[in-house]
Scaffold this motif. Structure first.
Motif, PDB file in Angstrom:
ATOM      1  N   GLU A 123       0.828  -1.219   0.000  1.00 34.09           N
ATOM      2  CA  GLU A 123       0.000   0.000   0.000  1.00 34.09           C
ATOM      3  C   GLU A 123       0.863   1.271   0.000  1.00 34.09           C
ATOM      4  OE1 GLU A 123      -0.187  -2.358   2.413  1.00 34.09           O
ATOM      5  OE2 GLU A 123      -0.500  -1.459   4.404  1.00 34.09           O
ATOM      6  N   ASN A 226       6.416   7.632   5.667  1.00 32.83           N
ATOM      7  CA  ASN A 226       5.539   6.612   6.237  1.00 32.83           C
ATOM      8  C   ASN A 226       5.937   6.531   7.706  1.00 32.83           C
ATOM      9  OD1 ASN A 226       4.032   4.418   6.973  1.00 32.83           O
ATOM     10  ND2 ASN A 226       5.314   2.906   5.914  1.00 32.83           N
ATOM     11  N   ILE A 230       0.881   3.790  14.724  1.00 34.95           N
ATOM     12  CA  ILE A 230       0.008   2.859  15.449  1.00 34.95           C
ATOM     13  C   ILE A 230      -0.024   3.250  16.919  1.00 34.95           C
ATOM     14  CG2 ILE A 230      -0.344   0.424  16.042  1.00 34.95           C
ATOM     15  CD1 ILE A 230       0.728  -0.223  13.312  1.00 34.95           C
ATOM     16  N   VAL A 242       4.202  -8.932  12.806  1.00 35.27           N
ATOM     17  CA  VAL A 242       4.495  -7.507  12.962  1.00 35.27           C
ATOM     18  C   VAL A 242       4.925  -7.220  14.405  1.00 35.27           C
ATOM     19  CG1 VAL A 242       3.583  -5.163  12.710  1.00 35.27           C
ATOM     20  CG2 VAL A 242       2.784  -6.978  11.179  1.00 35.27           C
ATOM     21  N   ARG A 314      -5.992   6.482   3.693  1.00 38.72           N
ATOM     22  CA  ARG A 314      -4.692   6.167   4.315  1.00 38.72           C
ATOM     23  C   ARG A 314      -3.588   7.182   4.023  1.00 38.72           C
ATOM     24  NH1 ARG A 314      -3.505   0.938   5.202  1.00 38.72           N
ATOM     25  NH2 ARG A 314      -1.620   1.766   6.135  1.00 38.72           N
TER      26      ARG A 314
HETATM   27  N1  GLN Z   1       1.498  -0.403   7.799  1.00 35.27           N
HETATM   28  C1  GLN Z   1       2.215  -0.933   8.921  1.00 35.27           C
HETATM   29  C2  GLN Z   1       1.421  -2.097   9.486  1.00 35.27           C
HETATM   30  O1  GLN Z   1       0.582  -2.615   8.823  1.00 35.27           O
HETATM   31  C3  GLN Z   1       2.491   0.139   9.925  1.00 35.27           C
HETATM   32  C4  GLN Z   1       3.528   1.063   9.416  1.00 35.27           C
HETATM   33  C5  GLN Z   1       3.638   2.321  10.178  1.00 35.27           C
HETATM   34  O2  GLN Z   1       3.341   2.465  11.373  1.00 35.27           O
HETATM   35  N2  GLN Z   1       4.071   3.280   9.476  1.00 35.27           N
HETATM   36  O3  GLN Z   1       1.669  -2.569  10.573  1.00 35.27           O
END
Ligand code: GLN
Length: 321
Positions: A123, A226, A230, A242, A314
């Motif tokens: 993405e 980016n 979170i 993750v 997003r």
């Molecule tokens: N897109 C990442 C995820 O799915 C998170 C990346 C971010 O915090 N920049 O965990």
């Protein structure tokens, strides 16, 4: 895909000469079992194929048609036992397959990755398309125009260098300034820039956000990021790949997830030239708060929100007034 194939062939040829062998029947039986383990563990079974292609050098057609099954000997680039061990790490420890292979495909690149960097996501590729589209809009009237000014772009929190490489590919006249606070991440980003002969066009800086770019105040055509977004409390609830393996430094955006975005929104205007763009990724559900932050700052117009490939908002794009 053609790019990756020819690239990996080039990479693999010296290794192939070393060569490890396994009987086709033994490899086939392991492969069937590995695919079954993937299904049981809710991991896409295509990951087995990808790992075998990347690390063992088997070609996609041989896998698809299963022609290797009847070969007395199949040549591998790593010992068969190593391949088996890596796959067990995938299943038992939930290590992302990109970390096991040490590479991640992203746009036209095949990027080196390690647990020191976030695995670049599909993405995030959209950020580059948005940057390309943004510079052709009337709002992005940079002063002075090309060729009087060399476009300077920043990628903040570059990690593997994905966005910096993407920008360098998209804007052949631009110089890219890639910042990260992690020395380990910068080493990987630098390696990736060298792989694509972009090391002269991408400058790397260790530091926090815009702080190392003091000398470029008022000169940047674009700032792309980016950032970690979170909310801290949500990190442990992410999938184990993750939460347990990716760097929290690249994920954790503080209590509401917006700490870094707030900092970017507040500091970017001083660094952007009029008409310059601030473009960044955010989490699902943050678009309203982010739009408010950009409005309240007072230096941006227009402010636009864009969806990812799944149709979820997003990305934020804001032009410096
Ligand atoms: N897109 C990442 C995820 O799915 C998170 C990346 C971010 O915090 N920049 O965990």
């Amino acid at each position: 895909m053609t790019n990756f194939d020819s690239f990996s062939n080039k990479l693999s040829s010296p290794l192939l000469r070393r060569g490890f062998v396994v009987s086709g029947q033994v490899l086939w039986e392991w492969w069937q079992a590995a695919r079954q383990e993937a299904n049981t563990a809710s991991i896409p079974s295509t990951e087995v194929d990808w790992l075998v292609q990347e690390l063992a050098g088997l070609d996609r057609l041989a896998l698809r048609l299963e022609t290797f099954k009847t070969q007395p000997q199949v040549r591998l680039e790593i010992p068969f036992v190593e391949l088996q061990k890596l796959w067990q790490k995938r299943i038992q420890e939930r290590v992302p397959v990109q970390y096991l292979a040490g590479v991640a495909p992203w746009r036209q690149f095949r990027l080196k990755v390690s647990p020191a960097v976030l695995i670049p996501r599909p993405e995030t590729e959209v950020l580059i398309d948005l940057a390309i589209a943004a510079v052709t809009t009337p709002e992005a009237q940079f002063t002075p125009p090309l060729p009087l000014s060399i476009p300077h772009w920043a990628d903040l929190g570059t990690g593997s260098g994905a966005i910096a490489l993407g920008l360098a590919g998209a804007f052949p006249q631009a110089t890219i300034h890639a910042v990260d606070c992690s020395q380990e991440a910068l080493a990987i980003a630098q390696h990736n820039a060298e792989t694509y002969h972009l090391q002269n066009r991408i400058h790397f800086y260790q530091g926090s956000w815009l702080q190392p770019l003091e000398h470029l105040k008022g000169q940047l055509s674009g700032i792309v990021s980016n950032p970690p977004y979170i909310p801290s409390d949500l990190i442990s609830e992410l999938q184990p790949e993750v939460a347990q393996h990716e760097p929290h430094l690249a994920l954790d955006g503080g209590v509401d997830g917006l700490d870094c975005i707030r900092h970017l929104v507040a500091t970017a205007p001083v660094y952007l030239q009029p008409g310059g763009i601030l473009l960044f990724e955010m989490m699902a559900g943050q678009a309203i708060a982010v739009t408010d932050l950009l409005h309240q700052q007072g230096s941006y117009h227009p402010i636009q929100i864009y969806p990812d490939l799944a149709g979820i908002d997003r990305f934020a794009l804001a032009f410096r007034k």
